[in-house]
Design a protein around this motif. Structure first.
Motif, mmCIF file in Angstrom:
data_model
loop_
_atom_site.group_PDB
_atom_site.id
_atom_site.type_symbol
_atom_site.label_atom_id
_atom_site.label_comp_id
_atom_site.label_asym_id
_atom_site.label_seq_id
_atom_site.Cartn_x
_atom_site.Cartn_y
_atom_site.Cartn_z
ATOM 1 N N TRP A 267 0.848 -1.198 0.000
ATOM 2 C CA TRP A 267 0.000 0.000 0.000
ATOM 3 C C TRP A 267 0.878 1.240 0.000
ATOM 4 O O TRP A 267 1.894 1.296 0.687
ATOM 5 C CB TRP A 267 -0.861 0.062 1.260
ATOM 6 N N ASP A 268 0.423 2.233 -0.729
ATOM 7 C CA ASP A 268 1.129 3.510 -0.736
ATOM 8 C C ASP A 268 0.126 4.600 -0.383
ATOM 9 O O ASP A 268 -1.076 4.356 -0.354
ATOM 10 C CB ASP A 268 1.722 3.762 -2.129
ATOM 11 N N ASP A 274 6.837 11.843 -1.287
ATOM 12 C CA ASP A 274 7.507 11.359 -2.501
ATOM 13 C C ASP A 274 6.563 10.675 -3.484
ATOM 14 O O ASP A 274 6.991 10.114 -4.475
ATOM 15 C CB ASP A 274 8.648 10.399 -2.130
ATOM 16 N N TYR A 275 5.265 10.754 -3.205
ATOM 17 C CA TYR A 275 4.303 10.016 -4.025
ATOM 18 C C TYR A 275 4.364 10.368 -5.509
ATOM 19 O O TYR A 275 4.286 9.500 -6.363
ATOM 20 C CB TYR A 275 2.888 10.270 -3.498
ATOM 21 N N SER A 276 4.492 11.647 -5.816
ATOM 22 C CA SER A 276 4.461 12.065 -7.221
ATOM 23 C C SER A 276 5.822 12.502 -7.728
ATOM 24 O O SER A 276 5.935 13.176 -8.731
ATOM 25 C CB SER A 276 3.456 13.199 -7.411
ATOM 26 N N LYS B 246 4.536 10.150 -12.595
ATOM 27 C CA LYS B 246 5.094 8.927 -12.043
ATOM 28 C C LYS B 246 4.135 7.766 -12.341
ATOM 29 O O LYS B 246 2.933 7.932 -12.246
ATOM 30 C CB LYS B 246 5.266 9.084 -10.534
ATOM 31 N N MET B 247 4.666 6.633 -12.729
ATOM 32 C CA MET B 247 3.796 5.491 -13.045
ATOM 33 C C MET B 247 4.370 4.212 -12.471
ATOM 34 O O MET B 247 5.586 4.019 -12.502
ATOM 35 C CB MET B 247 3.665 5.324 -14.554
ATOM 36 N N HIS B 256 -0.610 6.090 -9.011
ATOM 37 C CA HIS B 256 0.509 7.033 -8.970
ATOM 38 C C HIS B 256 0.478 8.133 -10.011
ATOM 39 O O HIS B 256 1.020 9.209 -9.800
ATOM 40 C CB HIS B 256 1.829 6.280 -9.069
ATOM 41 N N CYS B 257 -0.143 7.856 -11.145
ATOM 42 C CA CYS B 257 -0.053 8.808 -12.247
ATOM 43 C C CYS B 257 -1.203 9.793 -12.238
ATOM 44 O O CYS B 257 -1.461 10.460 -13.216
ATOM 45 C CB CYS B 257 -0.075 8.037 -13.553
#
Ligand code: FAD
Ligand code: SF4
Ligand code: SF4
Ligand code: FES
Lengths: 343, 283
Positions: A267-268, A274-276, B246-247, B256-257
């Motif tokens: 899971w994130d 730092d997610y993007s 980000k992917m 993420h994207c």
């Protein structure tokens, strides 16, 4: 849909009989935390409506697992987690959350792990009573019409049992003697009273229907900065929210000299800084306010070009959990009244 | 479960062989790869503007634009900049080594809407890598499109990618190539000097309703290029741009994207300027 009646005294034996359909799972106490886990003894099941800390998504979108193994020869998927399961005690909001996750994970191309876990799990829903922070009446997820094999409504001495699938029907047939087709006028009255009583128990509500427009209109509002300043970027809200689906992948080598290991999925949280972040380094969402906006866009405005509607199912977990009181209630309240919450 | 064989798993990367590679400029390398399974290699098709996910076991996976054109099947081409773990490992690979790929993913350019129109391609820096696909697609299907303008800018002459190829294109009569660098450090640069938007001065008159533009470059570039395209009165839905986020999964599952409420990997990476007006988070 067929609705049957069962005397409450048969509950334990009936649930016990479901073992022939798979390993039993449901909410049980484990080290002082209520959590969905394997059920050894049906007496351990907590069916009174209390919420688990971590939502039911963990059984279908596990917090951490190995998606595949790799070596010099390539990648081999790991499906060892698939087993026949019967999930007992899913609340209406839990079931709605799975239907929302289905929209993400089962849309073509389907996620094979979620799909496998989902297809191998029967859902036995149970009615519940609102907790302190339940918001499901506001989000229209306080009742379910689909997404279960059986659904039990607890009317004290009896249960009304909705049969939602062919598998559910098979489960009933195994213990046919417990079930009565003859739902009487008195039973119906009892059910109506129960519904009214339950409706009156909700302590909190918010303006879910108008939120998409309000979110859109408030995009540049300075109120976001107020929340951003408080947010700790701890990610708790994303862990407890039953419709958060984000994950990250990491390759982990075995402790050998060879090219061997596993591709792990964890899971994130979009609340993490730092997610993007992409190579460069360029961060598309370095500001906390931007990350909060993103989360609430998904929960209250719209979710994915493909997936459509806002994702909040009103479980109230963000209200229970956020250490600094950022949640759908405080956000909805602040943007509806255009005022930041009073201290 | 013994039915492993029947489960469709979009995440499993397929082996592919590095057929050829060479350095474009420092830390930027060109790769030609082909699926090990020849049948798959020949049947593999895609749209310009799509991307693949590339894996090296143990070092992870990342998205890379397809730089070749589907009009030349059998080989996939990529231009890759060395920035981190995976790309460093990739730069250590030799010809004939195996890497792993899956895809193609994303929507790609809306080619049907571009047919019959004049095409303006505007690339900045690395953005030329995905645009090379549509560039060659138009050249390979030359009769389906009107005039072709190719505008490409880099920081300095040492950062111009595909230099030989692109300078050869200047000899063709069916394409107008306009190249620029921000600063000429070499003293040998024969083309324009200045930011890429300056190249618009050299464009002949166009009929905006019969023109389509595609744009890719560093985040800062979009705003200025789009201003120029709007000055030419090109309709907002005829300006396409490809965006980078980000992917991790490439198939709309990992989140993420995300861009506003859309997932770049399935709703993009190509968006029209009109699309982007509807979402708040841009570039
Ligand atoms: C649709 C799409 C198409 C793409 N097409 C291409 C393409 O055609 N060619 C291409 O080269 N790339 C392309 N990219 C980008 C490419 O995916 C990334 O460069 C790649 O993920 C890098 O992987 P890596 O493992 O080598 O880097 P990582 O090991 O992930 O390293 C990069 C990371 O390291 C960190 N980092 C890097 N530099 C620094 C620094 N100086 N300080 C602190 N942290 C740093 C950042 O967190 C960054 O995310 C594309 C991306 C997308 C989304
Ligand atoms: S946003 Fe809050 S109330 Fe809504 S589903 Fe998520 S945790 Fe539950
Ligand atoms: S909103 Fe609350 S729970 Fe979520 S990251 Fe911020 S502080 Fe943590
Ligand atoms: S890359 Fe995973 S959702 Fe787009």
């Amino acid at each position: 849909m067929r609705i049957l009646k069962m005397d409450s005294k048969y509950l334990k034996e009936f649930l016990e009989s479901l073992r022939m359909f798979g390993k039993l799972y449901g909410p049980i106490w484990k080290r002082d935390v209520l959590t969905h886990d394997h059920v050894e003894n049906v007496d351990d099941l907590v069916l009174d409506g209390e919420h688990t800390l971590i939502p039911v998504k963990k059984l279908f979108h596990p917090k951490r697992f190995n998606t595949m193994r790799f070596n010099e020869e390539g990648f081999t998927p790991n499906y060892s987690m698939f087993e026949k399961r019967v999930l007992i005690g899913a609340h209406p909001c839990d079931i709605h959350s799975l239907l929302r996750l289905d929209e993400v994970f089962l849309t073509d191309p389907a996620d094979p792990y979620y799909k496998g876990l989902r297809e191998n799990t029967a859902i036995i829903g149970f009615s519940c009573l609102p907790t302190e922070n339940s918001l499901c009446r506001s989000t229209g997820t306080d009742i379910v019409e689909s997404g279960f094999d059986l659904f039990f409504v607890d009317l004290e001495d009896i249960y009304l049992v909705w049969v939602g699938s062919s598998l559910g029907h098979d489960m009933i047939l195994e213990k046919e003697e417990f079930f009565d087709e003859n739902v009487t006028h008195a039973d119906i009255q009892k059910y109506i009273q129960w519904r009214e009583m339950r409706n009156d128990m909700f302590k909190k509500s918010f303006n879910f229907r108008d939120m998409p427009d309000i979110m859109e209109l408030s995009y540049n509002s300075e109120i976001w900065d107020y929340f951003a300043e408080k947010c700790l970027s701890c990610g708790s809200c994303t862990m407890v929210c039953p419709t958060c689906n984000c994950y990250t992948l990491t390759d982990v080598f075995d402790v050998t000299n060879k090219t061997e290991g596993r591709r792990e999925r964890v899971w994130d949280s979009c609340m993490f800084v730092d997610y993007s972040l992409v190579a460069g380094p360029h961060n598309f969402r370095g500001k906390r306010a931007d990350r909060l906006k993103l989360w609430y866009t998904h929960k209250l405005k719209a979710f994915g070009g493909e997936y459509g509607r806002p994702a909040c199912i009103g479980c109230g977990r963000c209200v229970d959990t956020c250490p600094v009181d950022i949640n759908v209630l405080t956000i909805a309240e602040a943007f509806t009244s255009c005022e930041v919450p009073a201290k | 479960m013994t039915k492993t064989q029947q489960i469709e798993n979009p995440y499993i990367p397929e082996p592919a062989r590095i057929v050829r590679h060479y350095d474009l400029v420092k830390d930027h390398r060109f790769f030609q790869v082909r699926h090990v399974d020849m049948k798959r290699a020949m049947s593999f098709t895609y749209n310009p503007g799509q991307f693949i996910m590339l894996s090296i076991p143990g070092l992870g996976e990342a998205p890379f634009s397809i730089s070749s054109t589907p009009s030349r099947p059998g080989i996939l081409e990529m231009g890759i900049r060395k920035v981190g773990k995976l790309t460093e490992a990739l730069f250590k690979k030799k010809d004939n080594d195996i890497i792993y790929i899956r895809g193609p993913y994303g929507n790609g350019f809306k080619i049907d809407q571009m047919r019959g129109k004049d095409i303006i391609i505007v690339a900045g820096g690395l953005g030329v890598i995905p645009l090379r696909s549509i560039l060659y697609y138009v050249l390979d299907n030359r009769d389906q499109f009107g005039r072709l303008f190719f505008l490409y800018g880099a920081k300095n002459p040492d950062e111009i990618l595909f230099k030989t190829e692109f300078f050869q294109l200047k000899n063709r009569v069916d394409i107008e190539c306009l190249y620029t660098v921000d600063v000429d450090t070499s003293g040998e640069w024969t083309e324009a000097v200045g930011v890429v938007t300056r190249l618009f001065e050299h464009l002949p008159e166009i009929d905006p309703s019969r023109s389509a533009a595609v744009v890719c470059g560093p985040p800062v570039m979009y705003k200025y290029v789009i201003q120029e395209l709007l000055k030419l009165k090109i309709p907002k839905n005829q300006i396409q741009m490809t965006l980078e986020r980000k992917m991790e999964c490439g198939v709309g599952k990992c989140g993420h994207c995300v861009l506003d409420h859309l997932y770049t990997c399935i709703d993009g990476p190509v968006f029209t300027y009109w699309d982007t007006l509807h979402f708040r988070e841009l570039i």
